[in-house]
Design a protein around this motif. Structure first.
Motif, mmCIF file in Angstrom:
data_model
loop_
_atom_site.group_PDB
_atom_site.id
_atom_site.type_symbol
_atom_site.label_atom_id
_atom_site.label_comp_id
_atom_site.label_asym_id
_atom_site.label_seq_id
_atom_site.Cartn_x
_atom_site.Cartn_y
_atom_site.Cartn_z
ATOM 1 N N THR A 297 11.694 2.142 12.783
ATOM 2 C CA THR A 297 11.192 1.428 11.604
ATOM 3 C C THR A 297 10.248 0.309 12.002
ATOM 4 O O THR A 297 9.177 0.123 11.395
ATOM 5 N N GLU A 298 10.610 -0.448 13.015
ATOM 6 C CA GLU A 298 9.776 -1.576 13.434
ATOM 7 C C GLU A 298 8.477 -1.102 14.081
ATOM 8 O O GLU A 298 7.416 -1.704 13.869
ATOM 9 N N VAL A 299 8.540 -0.041 14.865
ATOM 10 C CA VAL A 299 7.316 0.518 15.454
ATOM 11 C C VAL A 299 6.380 1.016 14.355
ATOM 12 O O VAL A 299 5.155 0.826 14.410
ATOM 13 N N ALA A 300 6.965 1.631 13.316
ATOM 14 C CA ALA A 300 6.152 2.129 12.197
ATOM 15 C C ALA A 300 5.479 0.981 11.441
ATOM 16 O O ALA A 300 4.353 1.122 10.956
ATOM 17 N N LYS A 301 6.144 -0.164 11.346
ATOM 18 C CA LYS A 301 5.543 -1.341 10.692
ATOM 19 C C LYS A 301 4.242 -1.732 11.380
ATOM 20 O O LYS A 301 3.223 -2.006 10.734
ATOM 21 N N VAL A 302 4.297 -1.786 12.714
ATOM 22 C CA VAL A 302 3.116 -2.191 13.468
ATOM 23 C C VAL A 302 2.015 -1.140 13.320
ATOM 24 O O VAL A 302 0.823 -1.481 13.186
ATOM 25 N N ALA A 303 2.392 0.125 13.306
ATOM 26 C CA ALA A 303 1.388 1.184 13.132
ATOM 27 C C ALA A 303 0.693 1.057 11.781
ATOM 28 O O ALA A 303 -0.535 1.222 11.686
ATOM 29 N N ARG A 304 1.457 0.742 10.731
ATOM 30 C CA ARG A 304 0.854 0.572 9.399
ATOM 31 C C ARG A 304 -0.067 -0.645 9.366
ATOM 32 O O ARG A 304 -1.125 -0.631 8.728
ATOM 33 N N LEU A 305 0.346 -1.715 10.054
ATOM 34 C CA LEU A 305 -0.485 -2.909 10.098
ATOM 35 C C LEU A 305 -1.807 -2.613 10.793
ATOM 36 O O LEU A 305 -2.873 -3.063 10.348
ATOM 37 N N ARG A 306 -1.760 -1.858 11.864
ATOM 38 C CA ARG A 306 -2.994 -1.476 12.573
ATOM 39 C C ARG A 306 -3.890 -0.622 11.680
ATOM 40 O O ARG A 306 -5.120 -0.732 11.738
ATOM 41 N N GLU A 307 -3.256 0.225 10.900
ATOM 42 C CA GLU A 307 -4.035 1.096 10.024
ATOM 43 C C GLU A 307 -4.750 0.292 8.933
ATOM 44 O O GLU A 307 -5.912 0.552 8.605
ATOM 45 N N GLY A 308 -4.050 -0.708 8.387
ATOM 46 C CA GLY A 308 -4.629 -1.495 7.301
ATOM 47 C C GLY A 308 -5.524 -2.626 7.763
ATOM 48 O O GLY A 308 -6.489 -2.993 7.071
ATOM 49 N N HIS A 309 -5.222 -3.207 8.904
ATOM 50 C CA HIS A 309 -5.975 -4.362 9.422
ATOM 51 C C HIS A 309 -6.207 -4.170 10.916
ATOM 52 O O HIS A 309 -5.661 -4.926 11.746
ATOM 53 N N PRO A 310 -6.996 -3.187 11.306
ATOM 54 C CA PRO A 310 -7.118 -2.832 12.725
ATOM 55 C C PRO A 310 -7.606 -3.954 13.627
ATOM 56 O O PRO A 310 -7.047 -4.164 14.705
ATOM 57 N N GLU A 311 -8.616 -4.692 13.199
ATOM 58 C CA GLU A 311 -9.162 -5.737 14.072
ATOM 59 C C GLU A 311 -8.152 -6.847 14.299
ATOM 60 O O GLU A 311 -7.982 -7.338 15.423
ATOM 61 N N ILE A 312 -7.473 -7.255 13.234
ATOM 62 C CA ILE A 312 -6.495 -8.346 13.358
ATOM 63 C C ILE A 312 -5.295 -7.892 14.175
ATOM 64 O O ILE A 312 -4.854 -8.590 15.105
ATOM 65 N N ALA A 313 -4.745 -6.725 13.828
ATOM 66 C CA ALA A 313 -3.560 -6.243 14.534
ATOM 67 C C ALA A 313 -3.859 -6.014 16.015
ATOM 68 O O ALA A 313 -3.055 -6.386 16.887
#
Length: 521
Positions: A297-313
């Protein structure tokens, strides 16, 4: 719990009979144990540590470096060889309520011994053979048939790892043995408990196969390194039986001890691992928030963040990687200095990096209110630097204790200039127990919050052996040659504290007990 009967076929001598499986606390009635007739080898023990991620969580999934280090919470394996006439092998693991016995002759030796499948002990194995795993299924399906599905699954994975190693490193002529496991590492908390177990099993089986010549004090470093790598590779195969596709960092740190920097930039290739063999021993407070979390679940959170805000993440993940790099350079400089102690400046630098790392993980959204509450309590006490360890979302946090913040004055720190003696640092976790400085109130606060605390040492020894299973404890028994640790005593002791008190690698003064030996490079 099911009952397991382990019998010795010798009719002329007293046998091991009416042996019931121990309960979850390791309690077994004394009248269930009898001495076996003359064993083929004395009992011996193996121990391996758990681990924590010190820097680099989540960033390591995306190709950045992470640093992991051994902790002084350990697993312990007791090996008891039966007489030649007995033809069974037993696995007792009371901490997870696992107890089972197999007939050695009924195991699928023909499959494991086939010329196309047979592996030698010195082969640097890198993966499971799934045909061999399939051949074990009838023998693992028979384990714990009356348990709930979740527990059966855990038992089956553990049994698969054990049998895979037993058949790979043994032969149809292998002696009958009882392998008893106890662990002081909380399972499912991201602390490498399963890797610690597979390291113990691989080491014991390699020792029984006469594939290891150590450890001993004058062992050449290259020989020691080869043997550690042999243990590590087979332990990794055991981890594959349990987790499917593990990273390999847990078994590496559990085998080698100290710390390692791990990085995988291409999943088609093996990861890069740099051992930090002179990583200092540091006092660490490990706290389990008791909040259940899911790594996926936590790994998926980071993957979604990268997808939505790639430069920031990606910027945050890059910064976490730089934190790990900075910590590695600090430790490297300390190694180059060759000092016997750890400078206060080094401790502070490492602690500040832990705080930065945690803040970046918060930005990725993988913290939890209980973790933040714990950080607030430690900050209020002023005793060190805290960060989550592992996947986050709950689970555990680590606090590097600050000698100044814990109220140790100049004389108590036994300084040499600005350096703190390593032996004193190893006593650091006892400061919590003794209520030094701001730790007194922190102790009360942790209990009030329902958190589980462990006073540990960061960066300790890797796999170790006690052969024979005799400890010198400074007691009256030790004056007569030492305290023998037999199977009954080992399985009957209650809880993690009982295991550590009986056979723990670290004794009352927090130094290594006489008798335990470790491979060193």
């Amino acid at each position: 719990m099911s009952t397991t009967h382990v019998t010795d076929d010798s009719s002329s001598e007293e046998s091991v009979g009416r042996r019931s499986s121990p309960d979850q606390n390791g309690r077994t009635s004394r009248n269930h144990f009898r001495k076996s007739s003359i064993p083929l080898a004395p009992p011996f023990m193996v121990s391996a540590p758990g681990k924590v991620i010190v820097y680099g969580e989540h960033a390591v999934v995306h190709g950045k470096p992470a640093m992991a280090a051994a902790i002084s919470l350990r697993s312990y394996l007791h090996v008891h060889t039966l007489t030649k006439s007995s033809r069974t092998v037993s696995l007792f693991f009371p901490d997870i309520s696992l107890s089972h016995t197999w007939s050695i002759d009924a195991l699928p030796w023909s499959t494991f011994q086939h010329p196309s499948k047979k592996r030698n002990y010195y082969d640097l194995v890198t993966a499971l053979d799934h045909e061999l795993v399939a051949s074990l299924k009838p023998h693992t399906d028979a384990v714990s048939p009356d348990y709930p599905p979740h527990e059966r699954r855990i038992h089956a994975h553990t049994a698969t790892a054990f049998l895979y190693l037993f058949l790979s490193l043994g032969s149809p002529r292998s002696h009958s043995c009882i392998y008893s496991l106890r662990s002081a590492i909380p399972p499912g908390a991201g602390l490498g408990s399963s890797a610690s177990v597979t390291v113990c099993l691989a080491t014991a089986l390699l020792l029984q196969a006469h594939a290891l010549s150590g450890p001993h004090p004058d062992q050449p470093a290259p020989e020691s390194a080869t043997q550690l790598e042999r243990i590590n590779r087979w332990a990794f195969v055991g981890e594959c039986c349990i987790h499917g596709n593990p990273s390999g960092i847990d078994n590496t740190v559990s085998t080698q001890g100290k710390a390692a920097v791990f990085q995988r930039t291409d999943y088609a290739r093996p990861p890069s691992v740099r051992m930090l063999r002179r990583f200092p021993s540091l006092p660490l407070l490990l706290v389990n928030t008791m909040q259940v979390r899911s790594t996926a679940t936590e790994v998926a959170k980071v993957a979604r963040l990268r997808e939505g805000h790639p430069e920031i993440a990606d910027g945050v993940l890059e910064a976490i990687g730089r934190v790990t790099g900075s910590a590695e350079r600090v430790i490297g400089r300390a190694e180059e200095d060759g000092a016997e102690g750890v400078s206060e400046g080094t401790i502070r630098h490492l602690g500040e990096l832990m705080g930065i790392n945690h803040g970046l993980l918060v930005a990725l959204g993988v913290s939890h209110p209980k973790l933040e509450r714990l950080r607030a309590l430690v900050e209020q006490a002023g005793v060190g630097w805290t960060k989550l360890t592992g996947a986050g979302g709950g689970g555990c946090a680590i606090t590097l204790l600050d000698p100044k913040g814990c109220g140790m004055d100049h004389s108590e720190r036994e300084t040499k200039g600005s350096e703190i003696d390593v032996p004193l640092m190893e006593k650091g976790p006892k400061m919590l127990e003794n209520g030094v400085g701001g730790l007194t109130q922190l102790q009360r606060d942790l209990e009030a919050e329902g958190f589980e605390k462990f006073e540990t040492i960061l960066g300790g020894d890797g796999v170790g052996v006690l052969y024979p299973a005799v400890l010198h404890n400074g007691s009256e028994e030790s004056q007569e040659g030492g305290e023998e640790i037999d199977q009954e005593k080992f399985l009957s002791v209650q809880g993690r504290d009982g295991v550590e008190k009986l056979v723990g690698v670290l004794g009352p003064g927090r130094g290594v007990r006489e008798g335990w030996r470790f491979w060193t490079v």
